[in-house]
Design a protein around this motif. Sequence first.
Motif, mmCIF file in Angstrom:
data_model
loop_
_atom_site.group_PDB
_atom_site.id
_atom_site.type_symbol
_atom_site.label_atom_id
_atom_site.label_comp_id
_atom_site.label_asym_id
_atom_site.label_seq_id
_atom_site.Cartn_x
_atom_site.Cartn_y
_atom_site.Cartn_z
ATOM 1 N N ALA A 71 -6.122 15.261 -5.399
ATOM 2 C CA ALA A 71 -5.190 14.422 -5.209
ATOM 3 C C ALA A 71 -4.549 14.256 -4.254
ATOM 4 O O ALA A 71 -4.052 15.354 -3.458
ATOM 5 C CB ALA A 71 -4.374 14.454 -6.614
ATOM 6 N N TYR A 72 -4.151 13.007 -3.944
ATOM 7 C CA TYR A 72 -3.398 12.749 -2.529
ATOM 8 C C TYR A 72 -2.117 12.085 -2.774
ATOM 9 O O TYR A 72 -2.159 11.136 -3.555
ATOM 10 C CB TYR A 72 -4.247 12.022 -1.479
ATOM 11 N N GLU A 73 -1.074 12.226 -2.096
ATOM 12 C CA GLU A 73 0.077 11.493 -2.161
ATOM 13 C C GLU A 73 0.161 10.136 -1.617
ATOM 14 O O GLU A 73 -0.399 10.440 -0.438
ATOM 15 C CB GLU A 73 1.439 12.128 -1.796
ATOM 16 N N LEU A 74 0.274 8.927 -2.014
ATOM 17 C CA LEU A 74 0.384 7.730 -1.317
ATOM 18 C C LEU A 74 1.736 7.308 -1.316
ATOM 19 O O LEU A 74 2.370 6.910 -2.232
ATOM 20 C CB LEU A 74 -0.588 6.661 -1.827
ATOM 21 N N HIS A 75 2.169 7.087 0.147
ATOM 22 C CA HIS A 75 3.613 6.704 0.297
ATOM 23 C C HIS A 75 3.580 5.146 -0.116
ATOM 24 O O HIS A 75 2.769 4.311 0.091
ATOM 25 C CB HIS A 75 4.066 6.731 1.779
ATOM 26 N N GLY A 76 4.755 5.115 -1.197
ATOM 27 C CA GLY A 76 4.750 3.806 -1.844
ATOM 28 C C GLY A 76 5.003 2.585 -1.079
ATOM 29 O O GLY A 76 4.605 1.578 -1.368
ATOM 30 N N THR A 77 5.522 2.764 0.259
ATOM 31 C CA THR A 77 6.054 1.486 1.153
ATOM 32 C C THR A 77 4.874 1.370 2.124
ATOM 33 O O THR A 77 4.499 0.360 2.701
ATOM 34 C CB THR A 77 7.290 1.481 1.567
ATOM 35 N N GLU A 78 4.643 2.727 2.609
ATOM 36 C CA GLU A 78 3.554 2.747 3.878
ATOM 37 C C GLU A 78 2.349 2.174 3.459
ATOM 38 O O GLU A 78 1.446 1.762 4.530
ATOM 39 C CB GLU A 78 3.274 4.184 4.277
ATOM 40 N N ALA A 79 2.148 1.774 2.337
ATOM 41 C CA ALA A 79 0.581 1.638 2.062
ATOM 42 C C ALA A 79 0.367 0.272 2.211
ATOM 43 O O ALA A 79 -0.757 -0.315 2.809
ATOM 44 C CB ALA A 79 0.456 1.632 0.537
ATOM 45 N N VAL A 80 1.505 -0.756 2.282
ATOM 46 C CA VAL A 80 1.216 -2.130 2.909
ATOM 47 C C VAL A 80 1.407 -2.300 4.560
ATOM 48 O O VAL A 80 1.259 -3.213 5.265
ATOM 49 C CB VAL A 80 2.126 -3.006 2.229
ATOM 50 N N HIS A 81 1.509 -1.097 5.237
ATOM 51 C CA HIS A 81 1.487 -0.932 6.462
ATOM 52 C C HIS A 81 0.314 -0.107 6.918
ATOM 53 O O HIS A 81 0.488 0.650 8.068
ATOM 54 C CB HIS A 81 2.908 -0.478 7.007
ATOM 55 N N GLY A 82 -0.678 -0.067 6.456
ATOM 56 C CA GLY A 82 -1.742 0.437 6.956
ATOM 57 C C GLY A 82 -2.364 1.878 5.904
ATOM 58 O O GLY A 82 -3.483 2.092 5.832
ATOM 59 N N SER A 83 -1.291 2.391 5.153
ATOM 60 C CA SER A 83 -2.069 3.669 4.685
ATOM 61 C C SER A 83 -2.821 3.242 3.452
ATOM 62 O O SER A 83 -3.390 4.181 2.978
ATOM 63 C CB SER A 83 -0.573 4.318 4.058
ATOM 64 N N SER A 84 -2.743 1.879 2.945
ATOM 65 C CA SER A 84 -3.741 1.812 1.969
ATOM 66 C C SER A 84 -5.113 1.905 2.436
ATOM 67 O O SER A 84 -6.119 1.971 1.552
ATOM 68 C CB SER A 84 -3.763 0.326 1.304
ATOM 69 N N GLY A 85 -5.515 2.185 3.610
ATOM 70 C CA GLY A 85 -6.776 2.337 4.005
ATOM 71 C C GLY A 85 -7.315 4.046 3.522
ATOM 72 O O GLY A 85 -8.481 4.177 3.583
ATOM 73 N N GLN A 86 -6.359 4.709 3.232
ATOM 74 C CA GLN A 86 -6.838 5.949 2.523
ATOM 75 C C GLN A 86 -7.474 5.845 1.048
ATOM 76 O O GLN A 86 -8.076 6.643 0.555
ATOM 77 C CB GLN A 86 -5.697 7.061 2.176
ATOM 78 N N VAL A 87 -7.180 4.757 0.429
ATOM 79 C CA VAL A 87 -7.700 4.296 -0.831
ATOM 80 C C VAL A 87 -9.040 3.620 -0.646
ATOM 81 O O VAL A 87 -9.051 2.302 -0.304
ATOM 82 C CB VAL A 87 -6.575 3.583 -1.608
ATOM 83 N N LYS A 88 -10.154 3.934 -1.251
ATOM 84 C CA LYS A 88 -11.484 3.362 -0.936
ATOM 85 C C LYS A 88 -11.972 2.583 -2.467
ATOM 86 O O LYS A 88 -11.210 2.840 -3.560
ATOM 87 C CB LYS A 88 -12.621 4.404 -0.825
ATOM 88 N N PRO A 89 -12.500 1.571 -2.399
ATOM 89 C CA PRO A 89 -12.875 0.866 -3.681
ATOM 90 C C PRO A 89 -13.670 1.893 -4.803
ATOM 91 O O PRO A 89 -14.146 2.873 -4.574
ATOM 92 C CB PRO A 89 -14.009 -0.106 -3.155
ATOM 93 N N GLY A 90 -12.950 2.083 -5.978
ATOM 94 C CA GLY A 90 -13.182 2.720 -7.079
ATOM 95 C C GLY A 90 -12.390 4.058 -7.330
ATOM 96 O O GLY A 90 -12.615 4.832 -8.226
#
Length: 201
Positions: A71-90
């Motif tokens: 499991a990976y920690e996803l920064h709650g606000t950085e996700a809309v500044h590019g970090s959402s790229g760590q999350v793939k479909p599915g």
Amino acid sequence: MDKELQSFLSNVKEELDKNIESADIESVKKAAEIILDSEKKGGRVHVTGIGKPGHVAGYIASLLSSTGTSAYELHGTEAVHGSSGQVKPGDVVIAISNSGETVELKATLETLLTNGARIISCTSNAESWLAKHSEVCLLAHVDVEGDDLNKPPRASILSEILILQCLSVVLQNEKKLNLNQYVKWHPGGSLGKSIKEMHRK
């Protein structure tokens, strides 16, 4: 001071007891099934939250990783500044929010949903935006935080940790984790030392 602390401890115990008594085991099992299904297809798990729940996210990501679920920690606000790229479909995202209405987390999850993520929510509010936009909601409800202000997150944080620890136990048992595997991921510290000493006896 003793009176205030006793009141705080009593309130927190009451809230946690209510959570234990009302824990929705079926929802926990469903969340585990979502994660296991995603893993079979090459998916990963990410955990996110804003503010104090963001710190819970870091702990839960670490706990899951050490017990057989990467499991990976996803920064709650950085996700809309590019970090959402760590999350793939599915991929699965466990999103933690007491209110389930946090504006910043909404923006993050809207991005992740658009990108094909599967959402598991952990919130105190089963009628919240977060709960309604997730495949399964792990309810971590509290009526009071425990102190006189009833605002700083205390009991709610403990409640979130408790229900997500339940999820980690179900996943650990499904994967039949044993001490030999566990020590590979946790060789250091007192835990690693204690397991190694057990094997020497």
